[in-house]
Design a protein around this motif. Structure first.
Motif, PDB file in Angstrom:
ATOM      1  N   VAL A  93      35.842   1.992 -40.339  1.00 29.48           N
ATOM      2  CA  VAL A  93      37.129   1.585 -40.895  1.00 29.48           C
ATOM      3  C   VAL A  93      37.098   0.105 -41.241  1.00 29.48           C
ATOM      4  O   VAL A  93      36.688  -0.728 -40.421  1.00 29.48           O
ATOM      5  N   ILE A  94      37.521  -0.225 -42.446  1.00 32.15           N
ATOM      6  CA  ILE A  94      37.642  -1.612 -42.880  1.00 32.15           C
ATOM      7  C   ILE A  94      39.055  -1.819 -43.402  1.00 32.15           C
ATOM      8  O   ILE A  94      39.677  -0.888 -43.917  1.00 32.15           O
ATOM      9  N   CYS A  95      39.577  -3.035 -43.259  1.00 31.85           N
ATOM     10  CA  CYS A  95      40.945  -3.348 -43.682  1.00 31.85           C
ATOM     11  C   CYS A  95      40.906  -4.425 -44.760  1.00 31.85           C
ATOM     12  O   CYS A  95      41.070  -5.621 -44.474  1.00 31.85           O
ATOM     13  N   PRO A  96      40.697  -4.046 -46.021  1.00 28.61           N
ATOM     14  CA  PRO A  96      40.507  -5.036 -47.095  1.00 28.61           C
ATOM     15  C   PRO A  96      41.745  -5.850 -47.433  1.00 28.61           C
ATOM     16  O   PRO A  96      41.637  -6.854 -48.135  1.00 28.61           O
ATOM     17  N   GLY A  97      42.909  -5.441 -46.972  1.00 31.86           N
ATOM     18  CA  GLY A  97      44.123  -6.179 -47.267  1.00 31.86           C
ATOM     19  C   GLY A  97      44.401  -7.302 -46.290  1.00 31.86           C
ATOM     20  O   GLY A  97      45.316  -8.099 -46.496  1.00 31.86           O
ATOM     21  N   PHE A  98      43.624  -7.381 -45.214  1.00 36.72           N
ATOM     22  CA  PHE A  98      43.800  -8.421 -44.206  1.00 36.72           C
ATOM     23  C   PHE A  98      42.674  -9.438 -44.350  1.00 36.72           C
ATOM     24  O   PHE A  98      41.498  -9.084 -44.248  1.00 36.72           O
ATOM     25  N   SER A  99      43.013 -10.689 -44.550  1.00 38.62           N
ATOM     26  CA  SER A  99      41.984 -11.725 -44.668  1.00 38.62           C
ATOM     27  C   SER A  99      41.485 -12.178 -43.305  1.00 38.62           C
ATOM     28  O   SER A  99      40.405 -12.767 -43.198  1.00 38.62           O
ATOM     29  N   ALA A 100      42.254 -11.915 -42.259  1.00 41.33           N
ATOM     30  CA  ALA A 100      41.900 -12.350 -40.911  1.00 41.33           C
ATOM     31  C   ALA A 100      42.306 -11.284 -39.911  1.00 41.33           C
ATOM     32  O   ALA A 100      43.339 -10.621 -40.061  1.00 41.33           O
ATOM     33  N   ASP A 101      41.501 -11.125 -38.888  1.00 44.19           N
ATOM     34  CA  ASP A 101      41.831 -10.151 -37.853  1.00 44.19           C
ATOM     35  C   ASP A 101      43.077 -10.585 -37.106  1.00 44.19           C
ATOM     36  O   ASP A 101      43.317 -11.770 -36.846  1.00 44.19           O
ATOM     37  N   CYS A 102      43.882  -9.589 -36.731  1.00 45.09           N
ATOM     38  CA  CYS A 102      45.175  -9.838 -36.106  1.00 45.09           C
ATOM     39  C   CYS A 102      45.542  -8.610 -35.283  1.00 45.09           C
ATOM     40  O   CYS A 102      44.716  -7.718 -35.084  1.00 45.09           O
ATOM     41  N   LEU A 103      46.767  -8.563 -34.805  1.00 44.61           N
ATOM     42  CA  LEU A 103      47.207  -7.438 -33.984  1.00 44.61           C
ATOM     43  C   LEU A 103      47.003  -6.110 -34.691  1.00 44.61           C
ATOM     44  O   LEU A 103      46.543  -5.134 -34.097  1.00 44.61           O
ATOM     45  N   GLU A 104      47.334  -6.070 -35.998  1.00 44.99           N
ATOM     46  CA  GLU A 104      47.270  -4.805 -36.738  1.00 44.99           C
ATOM     47  C   GLU A 104      45.843  -4.305 -36.930  1.00 44.99           C
ATOM     48  O   GLU A 104      45.636  -3.111 -37.140  1.00 44.99           O
TER      49      GLU A 104
END
Length: 358
Positions: A280-291
């Protein structure tokens, strides 16, 4: 004084270019009180929640702010670091790395800061800091690759609100989106390839984006389209077929329909289809966070494994990886085109001032 300026402004101060990178924001501590203050500011923004104002404020103050802060604080405690929240840590590191990259070429003639839309490090304070250093041309880079009203639009709202109180306004270039920029897609692809090299490939690559109400799409918000274009371009860069990846949306809130398919429902259903390993990758987040760390890395992993999955891996955000900083540097330099950003020559500037009788 009605309009803000720079105290004791020196008209001989050399003009500089400013770069302000922004992100959403974070509570000051993983505690109920801090979460309540943060959520009150965040959820009071009409860009974030498009519900009739009076009705929403009654719901927010009567129900949500009495229930959600404690629950959110518990989740934040699982990801908190000694330096604070992951989002603050990564955003600060991104700004620092971008500053170093630009100063190698432009010296002090380009100034870089970061700001948060909500909570600490507000835009107004960081803008004042830049203007006090002689910034007369400004690039604002919200770290949201895909445009959305609740994120990018809200950032512009805050910027405009600050500018309405300024005596003097800079030349402005605002990066509304970079969802299909080749440097951004290249950075994403590099991160996936690096993960594959270290861990091998899975049955599916899941590209999970933060969700938003479906009606925003129907009202003209391009976010959904931007997300799917990012996924398509990333898949092409990786040489993936249509059956090799999925695009889905996480973090929905409330009862109304949000953008589909939902990430949690997707992951619950994949094992029954014979897909037992995912990355799983989250391309809409520039930085790791809670979500990303808790919701994707822990919560959704649980859904997949409980449904019969055998292998689940989260590919971290780009954060301050060199390929990301290179992409951000490219974005900023493109925005600076036509602006002089030569390293500042103090002696030459003073000589010109003397010649003009300043």
């Amino acid at each position: 004084m009605r309009y803000r300026g720079q105290q004791d402004y020196d008209h001989r101060q050399p003009p500089r270019i400013g770069v302000l990178v922004t992100n959403l924001g974070t509570p000051d501590a993983p505690e109920k009180g801090a979460l309540r203050r943060y959520l009150k500011e965040f959820l009071s923004d009409p860009r974030v929640v498009e519900v009739p104002r009076l009705l929403w404020l009654c719901i927010l103050h009567g129900i949500i702010l009495n229930i959600r802060p404690a629950r959110s604080a518990k989740a934040y405690r699982t990801v908190w670091t000694e330096q604070g929240s992951p989002l603050l840590l990564h955003t600060r590191e991104q700004a620092s790395a971008l500053r170093k990259a630009l100063q190698k070429t432009y010296g002090d003639s380009v100034q870089v800061e970061f700001a948060m839309r909500y909570g600490s490090h507000p835009l107004s304070e960081q803008l004042q800091s830049l203007f006090d250093r002689g910034v007369q041309r400004l690039v604002v880079l919200p770290l949201y690759p895909q445009y959305s009203g609740p994120t990018t639009g809200s950032t512009f709202d805050a910027l405009a609100a600050d500018f309405r109180q300024r005596r003097w306004l800079p030349e402005l270039r605002f990066v509304a989106q970079y969802h299909d920029h080749p440097a951004y897609i290249s950075a994403l692809a590099a991160s996936v390839r690096a993960h594959w090299q270290a861990h091998g490939r899975a049955d599916r690559l899941i590209m999970s984006y933060h969700g938003e109400p479906e009606r925003y799409l129907h009202n003209g918000d391009p976010y959904h389209c931007h997300c799917h274009k990012t996924s398509r371009l990333l898949a092409e860069a990786l040489g993936l077929d249509a059956d090799d990846y999925l695009t889905c949306f996480q973090s929905r809130f409330g009862r109304e329909p949000w953008l589909k398919p939902y990430t949690d429902d997707t992951l619950r259903g994949l094992p029954a289809q014979g897909v037992t390993s995912v990355q799983v990758i989250c391309p809409g987040f520039s930085a790791d966070c809670l979500e990303t760390i808790e919701e994707i890395g822990v919560e959704n992993r649980g859904y997949f494994m409980e449904a019969g999955g055998e292998r689940y891996e989260y590919i971290p955000c780009l954060n301050s990886e060199p390929v990301h900083i290179e992409a951000l540097t490219t974005l900023v330099e493109e925005q600076m085109q036509g602006w002089s950003a030569k390293p500042f020559d103090a002696e030459a500037t003073q000589a010109r001032a003397r010649a003009l009788g300043a």
